[in-house]
Design a protein around this motif. Structure first.
Motif, PDB file in Angstrom:
ATOM      1  N   GLN A  29      30.003  33.379 -16.276  1.00  0.00           N
ATOM      2  CA  GLN A  29      30.623  32.054 -16.454  1.00  0.00           C
ATOM      3  C   GLN A  29      32.054  32.211 -16.965  1.00  0.00           C
ATOM      4  OE1 GLN A  29      27.320  30.680 -18.930  1.00  0.00           O
ATOM      5  NE2 GLN A  29      26.808  29.115 -17.405  1.00  0.00           N
ATOM      6  N   ASN A  48      13.710  28.428 -18.613  1.00  0.00           N
ATOM      7  CA  ASN A  48      14.723  28.910 -19.574  1.00  0.00           C
ATOM      8  C   ASN A  48      14.075  29.344 -20.891  1.00  0.00           C
ATOM      9  OD1 ASN A  48      16.649  28.361 -17.644  1.00  0.00           O
ATOM     10  ND2 ASN A  48      17.067  26.306 -18.441  1.00  0.00           N
ATOM     11  N   GLU A  74      21.465  26.319 -16.975  1.00  0.00           N
ATOM     12  CA  GLU A  74      21.456  26.065 -18.427  1.00  0.00           C
ATOM     13  C   GLU A  74      20.896  27.259 -19.199  1.00  0.00           C
ATOM     14  OE1 GLU A  74      20.308  23.932 -16.140  1.00  0.00           O
ATOM     15  OE2 GLU A  74      21.131  21.935 -16.509  1.00  0.00           O
ATOM     16  N   THR A 133      26.025  28.871 -22.690  1.00  0.00           N
ATOM     17  CA  THR A 133      26.412  27.546 -23.165  1.00  0.00           C
ATOM     18  C   THR A 133      27.945  27.489 -23.167  1.00  0.00           C
ATOM     19  OG1 THR A 133      26.570  28.279 -25.458  1.00  0.00           O
ATOM     20  CG2 THR A 133      24.405  27.472 -24.699  1.00  0.00           C
ATOM     21  N   PRO A 134      28.517  26.294 -23.294  1.00  0.00           N
ATOM     22  CA  PRO A 134      29.973  26.227 -23.393  1.00  0.00           C
ATOM     23  C   PRO A 134      30.501  27.061 -24.560  1.00  0.00           C
ATOM     24  CG  PRO A 134      29.086  24.050 -22.956  1.00  0.00           C
ATOM     25  CD  PRO A 134      27.897  24.951 -23.205  1.00  0.00           C
ATOM     26  N   GLU A 135      29.734  27.126 -25.641  1.00  0.00           N
ATOM     27  CA  GLU A 135      30.175  27.906 -26.804  1.00  0.00           C
ATOM     28  C   GLU A 135      29.974  29.405 -26.574  1.00  0.00           C
ATOM     29  OE1 GLU A 135      27.772  25.421 -27.019  1.00  0.00           O
ATOM     30  OE2 GLU A 135      29.350  23.931 -27.424  1.00  0.00           O
ATOM     31  N   ARG A 136      28.899  29.750 -25.882  1.00  0.00           N
ATOM     32  CA  ARG A 136      28.582  31.163 -25.642  1.00  0.00           C
ATOM     33  C   ARG A 136      28.285  31.357 -24.161  1.00  0.00           C
ATOM     34  NH1 ARG A 136      24.795  34.238 -29.685  1.00  0.00           N
ATOM     35  NH2 ARG A 136      25.723  35.835 -28.370  1.00  0.00           N
ATOM     36  N   PRO A 137      29.328  31.332 -23.332  1.00  0.00           N
ATOM     37  CA  PRO A 137      29.087  31.457 -21.890  1.00  0.00           C
ATOM     38  C   PRO A 137      28.594  32.851 -21.518  1.00  0.00           C
ATOM     39  CG  PRO A 137      31.439  31.489 -22.370  1.00  0.00           C
ATOM     40  CD  PRO A 137      30.744  31.196 -23.667  1.00  0.00           C
TER      41      PRO A 137
END
Ligand code: FES
Ligand code: FES
Length: 159
Positions: A88, A9, A76, A80-84
């Motif tokens: 996603q 990543n 990962e 991210t949950p904030e910036r899928p």
């Protein structure tokens, strides 16, 4: 034991383990990347899929020695949950999943597909996901989510 160097990543990491250790074990147990799932451990289900130099590979069957110096992307690394990642988001929008256990692997395979083919037909999407099994039977919604992401990407949405 000589450490094996790889990029995960976007980060340079080194793993000190038996070279025959499956990459999946390194990701989960040494690097704490729990998004990549253990399903069958026999290269049959696809829930351990990661990108290895851009190619989707089953990490349960990929030995540490075979990925030395390579670039690995796990779920990962997508968003991210904030910036899928757009995929996603479309999986959420289409409610493409029930338990979600298969989805990290499916999202990795779908990303590899859209990276090489921005306009896949439904048949091409199904073929690209052929190695990924969803035990909950969410296949139709998964196909719709990938189609939706492809359409949005073509319309200019950021990946
Ligand atoms: S856990 Fe790797 S393919 Fe099933
Ligand atoms: S959503 Fe449960 S296995 Fe796919």
């Amino acid at each position: 034991m000589e450490p094996v160097h790889l990029i995960v990543n976007g980060n340079a990491v080194s793993a000190a383990a038996d070279p025959e250790t499956p990459l999946l074990d390194i990701l989960r147990n040494q690097l704490g990347l729990m998004g990549t799932k253990f399903g069958c451990g026999l290269e049959q289900c696809g829930c351990c899929m990661v990108l290895v130099d851009g190619i989707p590979e089953k990490s349960c069957g990929k030995l540490l020695s075979a990925v030395a110096g390579k670039e690995i992307v796990t779920i990962e690394g997508l968003g991210t949950p904030e910036r899928p990642h757009l995929l996603q988001q479309t999986f959420i929008d289409e409610q493409a999943g029930q338990c979600g256990y298969c989805l990290p692997g499916i999202l990795i395979s779908a990303k590899a597909l859209l990276d090489r083919n921005p306009s896949p037909s439904r048949k091409e999407i199904a073929e690209a996901l052929d190695d990924n099994i969803c035990r909950c039977g969410s296949h139709i919604r998964i196909l719709r989510a990938v189609e939706r992401a492809a359409r949005l990407m073509r319309e200019g949405a950021v990946r």
